[in-house]
Design a protein around this motif. Structure first.
Motif: not given
Ligand code: FAD
Length: 341
Positions: A101-103, A46, A173, A198, A121
């Motif tokens: 990923l958002r992180g 992160a 969230r 996940q 995002s």
């Molecule tokens: P996003 O999709 O950008 O957003 C997260 C949430 O925000 C969405 O689910 C939604 O609730 C809300 N949101 C965003 N955009 C919108 C929209 N347009 N409309 C409505 N709601 C919205 N983290 C790390 O730091 N390093 C890693 O290497 C890592 N690897 C991962 C691998 C996998 C397979 C998974 C599942 C997760 C991983 N993570 C990692 C964790 C991840 O960064 C977190 O779960 C983070 O909170 C969400 O990332 P995301 O890319 O889904 O975010």
């Protein structure tokens, strides 16, 4: 060695945190490569501290195996310019697959405190990866068939594979499944071509999520993420990080089993049964969280009847991936409270 039919599998690793872990990881990668996974992904910390160590592992995969390395990238803490140059660095190293990923917020940050950079995002990160690749390779030169030494411009670029995260039981969230699916649709519109979920503990959670996503118009493959849980301590830690609900059957079995070996067997069997149910239910493939060990995930494939072997090791050898300085265990996985209704 023979190769039997098997749905695509992939594995997830994290950058090593000690010299000993770095050399062990090289051996793990070699062993994982023997089952010809579709890709091996490498997490990204992160705080950005693991940029170099993540790239070292990706380079090792690239130069020692025939497996596609997939680099995780996050939006945490970087400006638009920093994110672009990081993406370029990965592309220049030969990495053409990403998990965008958002992180998550680094530990200790106050509620509401900003932790993202210019990108807010995963969808924005997906767009940026495509843009950087387009600017980096505006065209390719290819030989003209039948005309020695002649070259022609080919405007078809090498495509990058961009995966995104999906949450069958909801992002912590997120308020509803439809919000999770809308987010996935937004990532698809941004240019993502794969999703990885996940972890979850019941096949029907994944299968019904995929069905709803398809009905809503999500077209790319959604790979189920499977984590073999081989001890009660690991289960507690995972639930804390992901906010997933307690799988009571598995939890009880792990708690009552007195030996570590017995607990490991329980975790492998559970994951193997889940894998088999998912494939029987129509899952396109499997993504296994390997915890930097080959043995457990290969056992899962073996017991689910999905294992196969094929020689994939390259002959040139390079040093083992360099270690990352010690930091928090395991990649960040939504350490936020669940607030779903
Ligand atoms: P996003 O999709 O950008 O957003 C997260 C949430 O925000 C969405 O689910 C939604 O609730 C809300 N949101 C965003 N955009 C919108 C929209 N347009 N409309 C409505 N709601 C919205 N983290 C790390 O730091 N390093 C890693 O290497 C890592 N690897 C991962 C691998 C996998 C397979 C998974 C599942 C997760 C991983 N993570 C990692 C964790 C991840 O960064 C977190 O779960 C983070 O909170 C969400 O990332 P995301 O890319 O889904 O975010």
């Amino acid at each position: 060695m023979t190769t039997a039919f098997r749905p695509p599998v992939s594995f997830e690793l994290y950058p090593p945190r000690s010299d000993a872990a770095a050399s062990a990881l090289a051996g793990t990668i070699d062993r994982l490569a023997e089952v010809s996974p579709d890709f091996i992904s490498v997490t990204y910390g992160a705080s950005g501290s693991s940029r170099t160590s993540s790239l070292d592992v990706l380079r090792y995969i690239l130069h020692h195996t025939n497996v596609d390395p997939m680099g995780h990238l996050t939006c945490v803490g970087s400006s638009h310019r920093q994110a672009s140059s990081l993406i370029r660095e990965f592309l220049d190293a030969g990495v053409l697959s990403f998990l965008a990923l958002r992180g998550d917020a680094p530990a200790g940050l106050a509620e509401g405190e900003e932790f993202l950079g210019d990108l807010k995002s995963a969808g924005e990160l997906v767009q940026l990866i495509h843009r950087v690749q387009a600017e980096r390779v505006p065209y390719r030169e290819t030989p003209v068939p039948g005309v020695p030494a002649a070259r022609q411009l080919n405007t078809q670029r090498t495509k990058v594979r961009i995966a995104v995260a999906a949450f069958p039981n909801g992002h912590p969230r997120s308020r509803s499944t439809s919000q999770d699916i809308d987010t996935l649709l937004a990532k698809q519109a941004a240019g993502a071509n794969l999703a990885i979920t996940q972890l979850f503990f019941h096949a029907d959670h994944y299968l019904s999520f995929v069905q709803q996503a398809r009905q809503a118009g999500v077209e790319f493959p959604i790979l189920p993420g499977i984590m073999p849980v081989t001890s009660p301590t690991r289960l507690r830690r995972i639930l804390e990080l992901t906010g997933e609900a307690l799988p009571s059957g598995l939890a009880i079995e792990l708690e009552v089993e007195p030996t570590e070996q017995g607990q490991r067997e329980i975790g492998i069997d559970y994951a193997a049964n889940l894998a088999a149910e998912l494939i029987a239910g129509g899952a396109h493939g499997l993504h296994l969280y390997a915890f930097n060990e080959h043995d457990t995930v290969l056992q899962v494939l073996e017991r689910s009847g999905l294992a196969t072997t094929a020689p994939t090791r390259k002959t040139t050898r390079e040093p083992a991936p360099a270690r990352e300085p010690a930091r928090e265990p395991a990649p960040a996985r939504t350490p936020e409270p669940r607030n779903r209704t």
